[in-house]
Motif scaffolding. Structure first.
Motif, PDB file in Angstrom:
ATOM      1  N   MET A   1       0.836  -1.345  -0.002  1.00  0.00           N
ATOM      2  CA  MET A   1       0.238   0.056   0.068  1.00  0.00           C
ATOM      3  C   MET A   1       0.894   1.138  -0.080  1.00  0.00           C
ATOM      4  N   ASP A   2       0.808   1.972  -0.915  1.00  0.00           N
ATOM      5  CA  ASP A   2       1.514   3.385  -1.149  1.00  0.00           C
ATOM      6  C   ASP A   2       1.197   4.372  -0.750  1.00  0.00           C
ATOM      7  N   SER A   3       1.850   5.160  -0.057  1.00  0.00           N
ATOM      8  CA  SER A   3       1.224   6.457   0.232  1.00  0.00           C
ATOM      9  C   SER A   3       1.351   7.559  -0.774  1.00  0.00           C
ATOM     10  N   PRO A   4       0.627   8.613  -1.142  1.00  0.00           N
ATOM     11  CA  PRO A   4       0.919   9.712  -1.869  1.00  0.00           C
ATOM     12  C   PRO A   4       2.161  10.372  -1.582  1.00  0.00           C
ATOM     13  N   PRO A   5       2.935  10.691  -2.544  1.00  0.00           N
ATOM     14  CA  PRO A   5       4.381  11.517  -2.232  1.00  0.00           C
ATOM     15  C   PRO A   5       4.020  12.737  -1.662  1.00  0.00           C
ATOM     16  N   PRO A   6       4.882  12.983  -0.422  1.00  0.00           N
ATOM     17  CA  PRO A   6       4.554  14.206   0.167  1.00  0.00           C
ATOM     18  C   PRO A   6       5.016  15.169  -0.288  1.00  0.00           C
ATOM     19  N   VAL A   7       4.502  16.545  -0.287  1.00  0.00           N
ATOM     20  CA  VAL A   7       4.868  17.788  -0.690  1.00  0.00           C
ATOM     21  C   VAL A   7       6.037  18.323   0.131  1.00  0.00           C
ATOM     22  N   THR A   8       7.062  18.680   0.100  1.00  0.00           N
ATOM     23  CA  THR A   8       8.078  19.226   1.002  1.00  0.00           C
ATOM     24  C   THR A   8       8.569  20.684   0.769  1.00  0.00           C
ATOM     25  N   GLU A   9       8.133  21.195  -0.436  1.00  0.00           N
ATOM     26  CA  GLU A   9       8.523  22.501  -0.759  1.00  0.00           C
ATOM     27  C   GLU A   9       7.231  23.446  -0.603  1.00  0.00           C
ATOM     28  N   PRO A  10       7.720  24.735  -0.153  1.00  0.00           N
ATOM     29  CA  PRO A  10       6.399  25.868   0.182  1.00  0.00           C
ATOM     30  C   PRO A  10       5.594  25.995  -1.273  1.00  0.00           C
ATOM     31  N   THR A  11       4.236  25.881  -1.179  1.00  0.00           N
ATOM     32  CA  THR A  11       3.136  26.176  -2.325  1.00  0.00           C
ATOM     33  C   THR A  11       2.617  27.315  -2.208  1.00  0.00           C
ATOM     34  N   LEU A  12       2.511  28.214  -1.085  1.00  0.00           N
ATOM     35  CA  LEU A  12       1.968  29.313  -0.986  1.00  0.00           C
ATOM     36  C   LEU A  12       2.608  30.548  -1.616  1.00  0.00           C
ATOM     37  N   PRO A  13       2.106  31.392  -2.225  1.00  0.00           N
ATOM     38  CA  PRO A  13       2.619  32.608  -2.776  1.00  0.00           C
ATOM     39  C   PRO A  13       3.879  33.445  -1.946  1.00  0.00           C
ATOM     40  N   ARG A  14       4.833  33.770  -2.270  1.00  0.00           N
ATOM     41  CA  ARG A  14       5.794  34.452  -1.475  1.00  0.00           C
ATOM     42  C   ARG A  14       5.251  35.431  -0.746  1.00  0.00           C
ATOM     43  N   ASP A  15       4.464  36.419  -1.211  1.00  0.00           N
ATOM     44  CA  ASP A  15       3.917  37.497  -0.684  1.00  0.00           C
ATOM     45  C   ASP A  15       3.062  36.731   0.695  1.00  0.00           C
ATOM     46  N   VAL A  16       2.384  35.777   0.476  1.00  0.00           N
ATOM     47  CA  VAL A  16       1.511  35.210   1.513  1.00  0.00           C
ATOM     48  C   VAL A  16       2.575  34.577   2.689  1.00  0.00           C
ATOM     49  N   LEU A  17       3.563  34.086   2.555  1.00  0.00           N
ATOM     50  CA  LEU A  17       4.672  33.456   3.254  1.00  0.00           C
ATOM     51  C   LEU A  17       5.277  34.694   4.009  1.00  0.00           C
ATOM     52  N   VAL A  18       5.491  35.734   3.269  1.00  0.00           N
ATOM     53  CA  VAL A  18       6.005  36.906   3.974  1.00  0.00           C
ATOM     54  C   VAL A  18       4.951  37.593   4.993  1.00  0.00           C
ATOM     55  N   ALA A  19       3.887  37.720   4.611  1.00  0.00           N
ATOM     56  CA  ALA A  19       2.725  38.177   5.297  1.00  0.00           C
ATOM     57  C   ALA A  19       2.534  37.438   6.624  1.00  0.00           C
ATOM     58  N   LEU A  20       2.645  35.997   6.572  1.00  0.00           N
ATOM     59  CA  LEU A  20       2.574  35.082   7.423  1.00  0.00           C
ATOM     60  C   LEU A  20       3.447  35.337   8.742  1.00  0.00           C
ATOM     61  N   SER A  21       4.721  35.781   8.395  1.00  0.00           N
ATOM     62  CA  SER A  21       5.936  35.868   9.164  1.00  0.00           C
ATOM     63  C   SER A  21       5.886  37.341   9.925  1.00  0.00           C
ATOM     64  N   ASP A  22       4.989  38.194   9.496  1.00  0.00           N
ATOM     65  CA  ASP A  22       5.153  39.613   9.849  1.00  0.00           C
ATOM     66  C   ASP A  22       4.746  39.686  11.320  1.00  0.00           C
ATOM     67  N   ASN A  23       3.891  38.833  12.000  1.00  0.00           N
ATOM     68  CA  ASN A  23       3.539  38.765  13.223  1.00  0.00           C
ATOM     69  C   ASN A  23       4.457  38.351  14.323  1.00  0.00           C
ATOM     70  N   ARG A  24       5.731  38.193  13.823  1.00  0.00           N
ATOM     71  CA  ARG A  24       6.589  37.549  14.846  1.00  0.00           C
ATOM     72  C   ARG A  24       7.616  38.864  15.108  1.00  0.00           C
ATOM     73  N   ASP A  25       8.281  38.656  16.390  1.00  0.00           N
ATOM     74  CA  ASP A  25       8.982  39.638  16.602  1.00  0.00           C
ATOM     75  C   ASP A  25      10.525  39.000  17.309  1.00  0.00           C
ATOM     76  N   LEU A  26      11.305  39.739  17.956  1.00  0.00           N
ATOM     77  CA  LEU A  26      12.383  39.162  18.483  1.00  0.00           C
ATOM     78  C   LEU A  26      12.325  37.830  19.591  1.00  0.00           C
ATOM     79  N   LEU A  27      11.072  37.774  20.194  1.00  0.00           N
ATOM     80  CA  LEU A  27      10.799  36.569  20.764  1.00  0.00           C
ATOM     81  C   LEU A  27      10.910  35.360  20.137  1.00  0.00           C
TER      82      LEU A  27
END
Length: 362
Positions: free
Chosen positions: A1-27
């Motif tokens: 029984m084979d599993s589907p191949p996992p996705v390992t690369e980011p597939t969200l648009p780059r601007d979305v990935l940047v926006a997702l990280s905007d809420n983090r700070d030095l902590l």
């Protein structure tokens, strides 16, 4: 029984990935730990000098010890990612409520009382409502239930998961529809690791509380679309197991599952909650999936950290394979370099929410 191949690369648009990280700070970085560790070293040097001069060294030694403890805590947080920002720290310390606007969602802590017979301790449930949410309007919203891990509390998804910010970003970029997100607490009386099970050893009835108290309460108090086709359940670690087990065993309630760092059996927590091997097997997806009959299609998002559990993702792969063999839609991700931490959960949850939003009925 084979599993589907996992996705390992980011597939969200780059601007979305940047926006997702905007809420983090030095902590969320190592810098606070490095700075405080530097202060600890300086205090040790001061203590040595004071001792050589015949002056009391204990104040500097004590302060150095405290600084080392703080540095260790900050370093652990940078790795685990439980408190990614000062705003998350404030939420944890004060149970801070935020009011939604046309551009940002609202977050509110509520108390959902449980009947005494369920033996559930009083706890806080966190509810995110999307931007522009109007409880008196005609729009009915899908609901995603997100369950914390062990040890943990309902606040975990609001802090470590940064879920309000994640939802705001995904909605703004039209990657998910406006949805309500509910983070209940599933710790039992005298026991944190419940695996969302109804104890047969005299303990808390967590499954009943979640499905027969929390879900109906949310449908009664919020503008939710109250049926399985508009409802998803997800979680991290033991919460991921909870989401998988509850989602599969309660098709009348849930139409999509988000399982992060999940496993195929309830483990030691299950053995403490359940009295017999048969009961444990009945709550072990790895055992009941091969003979399971699906009442309706279920989309399941499975994700694991590539470095978690010593790099062994066989349980996640096995679950993905069994679900695929049953004709269910499975989205399977392996996050490179990620461990069994909230950093991994925060990395994977945008993909899980996107999958759930696409799977639920219009």
């Amino acid at each position: 029984m084979d599993s589907p191949p996992p996705v390992t690369e980011p597939t969200l648009p780059r601007d979305v990935l940047v926006a997702l990280s905007d809420n983090r700070d030095l902590l969320s970085t190592w810098w606070p730990a490095v700075v405080v560790a530097g202060v600890a070293v300086a205090l040790v040097v001061l203590a040595v000098r004071r001792r050589r001069r015949g002056r009391p060294a204990w104040p500097a030694r004590t302060a150095a010890g405290l600084a080392l403890v703080v540095a260790a805590a900050l370093g652990l947080n940078a790795w685990v990612g439980y408190v990614p920002s000062v705003a998350a720290a404030v939420l944890l310390l004060t149970a801070h409520e935020s009011v939604g606007t046309a551009a940002t969602g609202g977050v509110v802590p509520v108390t959902i009382a449980a009947p005494a017979a369920l033996r559930m301790p009083t706890s806080t449930t966190w509810v995110y409502t999307p931007p522009g949410y109007d409880p008196r309007g005609s729009t009915r919203y899908p609901v995603v239930y997100l369950v914390h891990g062990t040890p943990g509390t309902s606040a975990d998804w609001m802090s470590g998961g940064d879920i309000a910010h994640v939802m705001d970003v995904l909605i703004a970029h039209h990657l998910v529809r406006p949805m309500i997100v509910v983070a209940p607490e599933v710790n039992g009386a005298g026991r944190l690791d419940t695996e969302c099970l109804d104890s047969t050893r005299g303990g808390s009835q967590v499954e009943t509380y979640l499905n027969q108290v929390v879900v109906p309460w949310v449908d009664a108090h919020y503008a939710s679309a109250a049926d399985w086709s508009h409802r998803a359940i997800g979680g991290m670690s033991s919460g991921g197991f909870c989401a998988l087990d509850q989602g599969l065993r309660h098709p009348e309630l849930y139409g999509a599952i988000i399982a992060l760092e999940a496993y195929d059996n309830p483990g030691s927590g299950g053995r403490a909650m359940l009295a017999t091997d048969a009961e444990i097997a009945a709550h072990s997806p790895g055992k009941y999936l091969p003979t399971m009959t699906f009442q309706h299609p279920v989309t399941v998002f499975i994700a694991a950290g590539a470095a978690a559990r010593g790099g062994d993702a066989s349980e996640a792969a096995g679950l993905a394979a069994q679900l695929t063999a049953h004709g269910q839609t499975v989205l399977y991700r392996i996050e490179p370099g990620q461990f069994h931490t909230w950093t991994m959960a925060r990395t994977a949850i945008p993909y899980g929410l996107t999958a759930a939003s696409a799977a639920l009925a219009p």
